[in-house]
Design an enzyme around this catalytic site. Structure first.
Site, mmCIF file in Angstrom:
data_model
loop_
_atom_site.group_PDB
_atom_site.id
_atom_site.type_symbol
_atom_site.label_atom_id
_atom_site.label_comp_id
_atom_site.label_asym_id
_atom_site.label_seq_id
_atom_site.Cartn_x
_atom_site.Cartn_y
_atom_site.Cartn_z
ATOM 1 N N GLY A 11 -4.830 11.039 2.129
ATOM 2 C CA GLY A 11 -5.582 9.920 1.591
ATOM 3 C C GLY A 11 -6.481 9.264 2.624
ATOM 4 O O GLY A 11 -6.423 9.578 3.818
ATOM 5 N N ALA A 83 1.149 5.935 1.409
ATOM 6 C CA ALA A 83 0.944 6.542 0.100
ATOM 7 C C ALA A 83 1.255 5.563 -1.024
ATOM 8 O O ALA A 83 2.251 4.824 -0.970
ATOM 9 C CB ALA A 83 1.818 7.785 -0.045
ATOM 10 N N LYS A 160 1.373 -3.091 -6.599
ATOM 11 C CA LYS A 160 1.460 -3.439 -5.177
ATOM 12 C C LYS A 160 2.373 -4.643 -4.965
ATOM 13 O O LYS A 160 3.134 -4.686 -3.987
ATOM 14 C CB LYS A 160 0.067 -3.720 -4.618
ATOM 15 N N PRO A 185 -4.323 -5.216 3.156
ATOM 16 C CA PRO A 185 -5.780 -5.133 3.302
ATOM 17 C C PRO A 185 -6.515 -5.665 2.078
ATOM 18 O O PRO A 185 -5.999 -5.658 0.952
ATOM 19 C CB PRO A 185 -6.041 -3.627 3.469
#
Length: 342
Positions: A11, A83, A160, A185
């Site tokens: 990724g 990931a 998340k 982030p």
């Protein structure tokens, strides 16, 4: 030097993590969902100027299953769990994103605990911090958590948030001596090394290709992928990072129109297709009925979320590139690799 496992090494963030760890002299392992991705990873490392020279080992493991994780993490000093499921559209069933993100994180943490890993650094998101809240002028910081009942909480944001919550709960209740740090982030930009890149880079690609005649009225913070990884490496070893989360944002929140303006101002003829105008919200809503990616942006229309990385700067000495450099390095690399027409 240490032995470090990076999950999801093919990724966008993962490959930059592998790159920086190898450049720093560490022995690196990385997991891939499919072994046939190895050649692509090696090609991206060559694009980044690194030859692994026997210091990179591949393991096959998937967030949705237990196979491979114990073997991948045994003998490691640290784990960077990068990931996570990602989609540029809204899935029909939010569990398609939530379950792999949350359960995959717990799989990695259990394997790390059993293997005696010192610390795991998880890549979370500002999505776990700044959503579901009424408008506010003050920046979000690491003490904030997303309100999952908010009307702008998409499945990715929910995944998340729940994954990070589960990680902190696991370490508190079942972690033993395992340490945890988390990096949150904002929109991740920066140089592309191959065809795998973030949703934020996809936005730059769309702007350069002329796919958007006008941009929706959305805003977000930016950060360069190289600085995101640098923060991971600092959080991996710094004593001050134990049990802490760190927002990664390089500067002021920008609109898509601001980003388009940077591209037009700095890229000259290569930016000739970049839109100059901002679409009214009603037009975006109308267009979204036939464009899945636009539907993903609807809850973000007109919402400005400011955030601060003061904690990372203060505790870890972290410094970030400018918004402009992050944007331009994204565009220039897309053009150089032929991933968008100049």
């Amino acid at each position: 030097m240490s032995t470090v496992l990076v999950t999801g090494g093919s990724g966008f963030v993962g490959i930059h993590a592998v790159l920086q760890l190898l450049a720093a002299g560490h022995d690196v392992r990385t997991t891939l969902r499919r072994p046939d991705r190895q050649a692509g990873v090696l090609a991206m490392l060559r694009e980044g100027g690194i030859d692994p020279a026997g210091r990179l080992v591949f393991f096959t493991a998937d967030l949705t299953g237990d196979e491979g994780w114990r073997e991948a993490v045994t003998g490691c000093d640290y784990v960077l769990h990068v990931a996570s499921p990602l989609s540029t559209t809204v899935p029909k069933d939010e569990d398609e994103m939530i379950i792999p993100a949350r359960d995959g994180t717990l799989r990695v943490l259990r394997a790390a605990r059993e293997a005696g890993v010192k610390r795991v650094v998880i890549t979370s998101s500002l999505g776990a911090i700044g959503y579901g809240h009424p408008p506010r002028a003050t920046p979000f910081d690491e003490t904030d958590w997303t309100n999952l009942d908010g009307d702008d909480v998409q499945p990715y944001v929910k995944s998340k948030t729940l994954a990070e919550r589960a990680a902190w709960d696991f370490v508190a209740c079942e972690g033993g001596g395992l340490e945890l740090s988390v990096v949150n982030p904002t929109g991740i930009f920066g140089p592309v090394l191959g065809p795998d890149f973030s949703g934020s880079i996809e936005i730059v690609k769309l702007l350069l290709s002329g796919a958007m005649p006008a941009v929706p009225r959305i805003y977000f913070g930016l950060v360069d992928v190289r600085d995101v990884v640098d923060l991971h490496l600092r959080a991996m070893t710094a004593p001050e990072a134990k049990g802490e989360r760190f927002i990664a944002v390089s500067g002021e929140t920008l609109s898509l129109l601001d980003i388009a303006g940077v591209l037009r101002r700095e890229l000259g003829p290569a930016a000739r297709r970049v839109p100059r105008f901002q679409a009214p919200d009603w037009l975006v809503r109308l267009a979204a009925t036939g464009v899945p990616m636009l539907r993903y942006t609807l809850p973000m229309l007109g919402k400005v979320r400011k955030s601060t990385s003061a904690k990372a700067r203060r505790l870890l000495g972290w410094q970030a590139r400018s918004n402009e450099e992050a944007i331009l390095s994204s565009a220039e690399s897309l053009i150089r690799l032929g991933l968008v027409k100049a």
